[in-house]
Design a protein around this motif. Structure first.
Motif, PDB file in Angstrom:
ATOM      1  N   LEU A  98       0.861  -1.026   0.121  1.00 31.14           N
ATOM      2  CA  LEU A  98      -0.120  -0.033   0.050  1.00 31.14           C
ATOM      3  C   LEU A  98       0.945   1.147  -0.111  1.00 31.14           C
ATOM      4  O   LEU A  98       1.901   1.201   0.467  1.00 31.14           O
ATOM      5  N   ASP A  99       0.254   2.418  -0.444  1.00 31.23           N
ATOM      6  CA  ASP A  99       1.025   3.694  -0.410  1.00 31.23           C
ATOM      7  C   ASP A  99      -0.225   4.622  -0.343  1.00 31.23           C
ATOM      8  O   ASP A  99      -1.168   4.603  -1.013  1.00 31.23           O
ATOM      9  N   LEU A 100       0.244   5.814   0.460  1.00 35.16           N
ATOM     10  CA  LEU A 100      -0.551   7.181   0.497  1.00 35.16           C
ATOM     11  C   LEU A 100      -0.239   7.830  -0.475  1.00 35.16           C
ATOM     12  O   LEU A 100       1.065   8.204  -0.756  1.00 35.16           O
ATOM     13  N   VAL A 107       9.605 -10.269   9.760  1.00 33.85           N
ATOM     14  CA  VAL A 107       9.481  -8.876   9.659  1.00 33.85           C
ATOM     15  C   VAL A 107       9.074  -8.594   8.124  1.00 33.85           C
ATOM     16  O   VAL A 107      10.128  -8.988   7.489  1.00 33.85           O
ATOM     17  N   ASN A 108       7.824  -7.999   7.526  1.00 27.46           N
ATOM     18  CA  ASN A 108       7.623  -8.238   6.296  1.00 27.46           C
ATOM     19  C   ASN A 108       7.772  -6.802   5.713  1.00 27.46           C
ATOM     20  O   ASN A 108       8.044  -6.669   4.387  1.00 27.46           O
ATOM     21  N   CYS A 109       7.834  -5.824   6.496  1.00 23.34           N
ATOM     22  CA  CYS A 109       7.912  -4.275   5.874  1.00 23.34           C
ATOM     23  C   CYS A 109       8.248  -3.310   6.935  1.00 23.34           C
ATOM     24  O   CYS A 109       7.839  -3.628   8.104  1.00 23.34           O
ATOM     25  N   ILE A 110       8.876  -2.235   6.575  1.00 26.50           N
ATOM     26  CA  ILE A 110       8.998  -1.069   7.443  1.00 26.50           C
ATOM     27  C   ILE A 110       8.888  -0.063   6.799  1.00 26.50           C
ATOM     28  O   ILE A 110       8.675   0.288   5.617  1.00 26.50           O
ATOM     29  N   SER A 111       8.758   1.175   7.564  1.00 29.50           N
ATOM     30  CA  SER A 111       8.566   2.471   7.115  1.00 29.50           C
ATOM     31  C   SER A 111       9.085   3.562   7.910  1.00 29.50           C
ATOM     32  O   SER A 111       8.864   3.670   9.111  1.00 29.50           O
ATOM     33  N   VAL A 148       8.384   2.283  11.832  1.00 26.56           N
ATOM     34  CA  VAL A 148       7.218   1.325  11.908  1.00 26.56           C
ATOM     35  C   VAL A 148       7.343   0.129  11.352  1.00 26.56           C
ATOM     36  O   VAL A 148       8.071   0.168  10.250  1.00 26.56           O
ATOM     37  N   THR A 149       7.172  -0.875  11.957  1.00 26.11           N
ATOM     38  CA  THR A 149       7.414  -2.509  11.360  1.00 26.11           C
ATOM     39  C   THR A 149       6.201  -3.143  11.351  1.00 26.11           C
ATOM     40  O   THR A 149       5.289  -3.185  12.061  1.00 26.11           O
ATOM     41  N   VAL A 205       3.057  -1.783   5.532  1.00 33.92           N
ATOM     42  CA  VAL A 205       3.169  -0.367   6.352  1.00 33.92           C
ATOM     43  C   VAL A 205       3.471   0.548   5.793  1.00 33.92           C
ATOM     44  O   VAL A 205       4.687   0.338   5.052  1.00 33.92           O
ATOM     45  N   SER A 206       3.010   1.789   5.699  1.00 35.47           N
ATOM     46  CA  SER A 206       3.706   2.737   5.208  1.00 35.47           C
ATOM     47  C   SER A 206       3.139   4.169   5.843  1.00 35.47           C
ATOM     48  O   SER A 206       2.033   4.360   6.226  1.00 35.47           O
ATOM     49  N   PHE A 207       4.183   5.064   6.170  1.00 34.98           N
ATOM     50  CA  PHE A 207       3.884   6.475   6.580  1.00 34.98           C
ATOM     51  C   PHE A 207       3.227   7.250   5.468  1.00 34.98           C
ATOM     52  O   PHE A 207       3.767   7.225   4.277  1.00 34.98           O
ATOM     53  N   SER A 208       2.608   8.489   5.766  1.00 43.89           N
ATOM     54  CA  SER A 208       2.147   9.635   4.777  1.00 43.89           C
ATOM     55  C   SER A 208       3.346  10.314   4.366  1.00 43.89           C
ATOM     56  O   SER A 208       3.991  10.367   5.502  1.00 43.89           O
ATOM     57  N   LYS A 209       3.397  11.176   3.461  1.00 41.55           N
ATOM     58  CA  LYS A 209       4.354  11.989   3.331  1.00 41.55           C
ATOM     59  C   LYS A 209       4.399  13.001   4.584  1.00 41.55           C
ATOM     60  O   LYS A 209       5.724  13.423   4.586  1.00 41.55           O
ATOM     61  N   GLY A 210       3.708  13.413   5.193  1.00 47.24           N
ATOM     62  CA  GLY A 210       3.764  14.384   6.240  1.00 47.24           C
ATOM     63  C   GLY A 210       3.811  13.706   7.609  1.00 47.24           C
ATOM     64  O   GLY A 210       4.196  14.420   8.536  1.00 47.24           O
TER      65      GLY A 210
END
Length: 514
Positions: free
Chosen positions: A24-26, A231-235, A244-245, A276-281
Motif C-alpha cells: 500500500l501507499d498513501l 518482519v515483512n515491511c518497514i517505513s 514502524v514495522t 505498512v507505510s507512513f504518509s508523506k507528512g
C-alpha cells in the motif's frame, strides 16, 4: 516515553479486497490510499466521506507492489504476471505496461524526482526505467537469488536492494556498479529502505529482526529483536526518528531510533501484517495484511517539525556531507526485549467511534495500453497532449503540457458524486449521462423546431412521426449524427428516438405509440 497525546490511534479501516493485502501507499497529498492484493486487483481509496473506491482490473496474477509517483499523477504496480504497469489514478484507469522481467516482479519504486522507476524481480535482476521516455534503461545483476525489494536513495544516486541470497547491496546509479554489500548468515531481508536523510538503511528480516545500517561507514548501528514472527515491511517517519514495522506475528511496532528502543506495539490485524507505510507528512500511516483489511492510523510524532527536517535533509544528501547529531544513532547493537514502559495499543479493546469504510466499488477495466519491453523502448505519443495526460512528470513537461493542463485532464476522484447504481459499468454510465444531457437540451426546443431538425436529418422528409418510426425500423442499425447548433450527438438513432419519446417529447406527439 512519548506522552499520551502522541499515542497512535486507529482512525479508520477499509474493506474491499477479497484476499490478503500485499502492498500500500498513501498519495503525496494525503487524500488517497492505493492498495495491492493477492486478488490481482489494485484499489484506490478516497478519504472523503461517502466517496467511491476504484478497483483497477488488468493484472493476471497477484499484485505484489504499488506506489504513487512523487507528484501523485501516476501509480506504479508490480505483479507475479511478470509485468509492471503505470496507471493514471482516475476513473478511466489508462495504463502503460512494461515487459522485461522473466519472472514475477516483487517491487516498484520511483526516484524522488519522478524521472526513474526501479523494479526488482525473481529473475535475480533490478531494472531501471525512464519515465520521461517510457523506456528501459539498464539492469543490475549481482544477486544470486530472488530480489525481493529495490529502493532509490533520496538523492537518486544510490539503489539499495535485498535478496533471498541473504545479502543487501548498494548500487551506484551513475556507473551501475555494486558499491557496498551487507550479508547475513541467519536469514534474508524481506524489505529494505533508506532513511529520509539517505545516510542509513533499515532492513526487515525473515529472522524476526530489524537492522539499521550506516551506509557511510558500512556498520550495523542498531539491531532490534521485538517481533515473534518474520518482519515483512518497514517505513520511516519523515523525521527519520521513528520506524514502524509490520510482522507475521500480527502486530505493528514503532521504534524510537534516537533512543534505540521499542515504544509502541499496535494490535488490530487478525493475521500476519504484510505492509505498512507512513504518509508523506507523517501524520498518518496505513497497514494491511492477511485479514484483507486496511487500517488507517493517526499519530502526531514530530508533526510540527517534519517540514523543517525534510528541508534540512535535502541539503545533506551526499556522502561528503558531515554527519549531523541526528544521524548518529547508538553505535552498538541493541537486541531489545519488550520493556514495561512499552505501550500496547489494541483498538478492539477500546470503545471508540471508528469510521468503518466499506464504500461502493467501481470496477475499472482498461484495455487501451502501451507496452514497453527491454529490447524496444516505447516512442513518445504523436500528440503532446497524450504524452502529457499519460506519464510525463509535471516538472519535465513542455509548456503545452503544463501542470495546469494536466490537472484539468486528470479528474480528482474525491470530487466525483456518489451513485446508487454501482453495478452499471462506468463506461455505460458515462454514455447515458451524456445522452441525458443532450436530451435535456433537445426537449427545450419548440415542437416546430424539433420537428424541423428531425426531418432535416433524414434523406427523405417524413410526413409525420409514425413514418419516421417506420423508417427507423427499416434502418435500425444505421447511426445518425444529429447536429443542433454547436451540439453534436453521435448515438444510434433508435436509442435517441426511444429516449426522446419516453421523456418530455411524448407530450409533444401524443399520437405516437413507441
Amino acid at each position: 516515553m512519548a506522552s499520551a497525546t502522541e499515542d497512535p490511534v486507529l482512525e479508520r479501516y477499509f474493506k474491499g479486497h477479497k484476499a490478503a493485502i500485499t502492498s500500500l501507499d498513501l498519495s503525496p497529498n494525503g487524500k488517497q490510499l492505493a492498495t495491492a492484493s493477492w486478488d490481482t486487483f489494485l484499489m484506490l481509496w478516497n478519504f472523503k466521506p461517502h466517496a467511491r473506491a476504484y478497483r483497477y482490473v488488468g493484472h493476471k496474477d497477484v499484485v505484489t507492489s504499488v506506489q504513487f509517483s512523487p507528484h501523485g499523477n501516476l501509480l506504479a504496480s508490480a505483479s507475479r504476471d511478470r509485468t509492471v504497469r503505470l496507471w493514471i489514478p482516475d476513473k478511466r484507469g489508462k495504463f502503460s505496461e512494461f515487459k522485461a522481467h522473466t519472472a514475477p516482479v516483487r517491487s516498484v519504486d520511483f526516484s524522488a524526482d519522478g524521472q526513474f522507476l526501479a523494479t526488482a524481480s525473481e529473475d535475480k535482476s533490478i531494472k531501471v526505467w525512464s519515465m520521461y521516455r517510457q523506456r528501459f534503461l539498464y539492469s543490475l545483476y549481482r544477486h544470486t537469488h530472488w530480489v525481493r525489494c529495490a529502493k532509490f536513495s533520496p538523492d537518486g544516486r544510490l539503489i539499495v536492494s535485498c535478496s533471498e541470497d541473504k545479502t543487501i547491496k548498494i548500487w551506484d546509479t551513475t556507473n551501475k556498479q555494486c558499491v557496498n554489500n551487507f550479508s547475513d548468515s541467519v536469514g534474508f531481508a524481506n524489505f529494505v529502505d533508506f532513511n529520509p536523510s539517505g545516510t542509513c538503511i533499515a532492513s526487515a528480516g525473515s529472522d524476526q529482526t530489524v537492522k539499521v545500517w550506516d551506509v557511510r561507514v558500512n556498520k550495523l548501528l542498531q539491531h532490534y529483536q521485538v517481533h515473534s514472527g518474520g518482519v515483512n515491511c518497514i517505513s520511516f517517519h519523515p523525521s527519520g526518528n521513528y520506524l514502524v514495522t509490520a510482522s507475521s506475528d500480527g502486530t505493528l511496532k514503532i521504534l524510537d531510533l534516537l533512543e534505540g528502543r521499542l515504544i509502541y506495539t499496535l494490535q488490530g490485524h487478525t493475521g500476519p501484517v504484510f505492509t505498512v507505510s507512513f504518509s508523506k507528512g507523517g501524520e498518518l500511516f496505513a497497514s494491511g495484511g492477511a485479514d484483507t483489511q486496511v487500517l488507517l492510523w493517526r499519530t502526531n510524532f514530530d508533526e510540527l517539525h517534519c517540514k523543517g527536517l525534510n528541508k534540512r535533509n535535502l541539503k545533506r544528501l551526499h556522502f561528503d556531507s558531515p554527519p549531523h547529531l541526528l544521524d548518529i544513532y547508538p553505535r552498538t547493537p541493541h537486541p531489545h526485549e519488550e520493556k514495561v514502559e512499552t505501550v500496547e495499543i489494541n483498538p478492539k479493546l477500546e470503545v471508540i467511534d471508528l469510521q468503518i469504510s466499506t464504500p461502493p466499488v467501481v470496477d475499472i477495466l482498461s484495455f487501451d495500453s502501451t507496452t514497453t519491453t527491454e529490447t524496444s523502448g516505447r516512442t513518445l505519443p504523436d500528440k503532446g497532449e497524450e504524452a502529457c495526460g499519460y506519464f510525463l512528470n509535471p516538472s519535465l513537461m513542455s509548456p503545452e503540457c503544463s501542470p495546469t493542463t494536466t490537472k484539468k485532464k486528470t479528474e480528482d476522484m474525491s470530487d466525483l458524486p456518489s451513485e446508487s447504481q454501482r453495478s452499471i459499468p462506468l463506461a455505460v454510465t458515462d454514455a447515458l449521462e451524456h445522452i441525458m444531457e443532450q436530451l435535456n437540451v433537445l426537449t427545450q426546443i419548440s415542437p416546430q423546431g424539433l420537428w424541423r431538425h428531425l426531418t432535416d436529418c433524414e434523406k427523405e422528409p417524413c410526413e409525420n412521426v409514425e413514418s419516421s418510426y417506420d423508417l427507423l425500423n427499416e434502418n435500425h442499425i444505421k447511426n445518425h449524427s444529429l447536429s443542433f447548433g454547436n451540439i453534436v450527438l453521435d448515438v444510434t438513432f433508435s436509442v435517441f428516438i426511444r429516449y426522446l419519446f419516453s421523456l418530455k417529447a411524448i407530450a409533444v406527439f401524443p399520437s405516437c405509440q413507441i
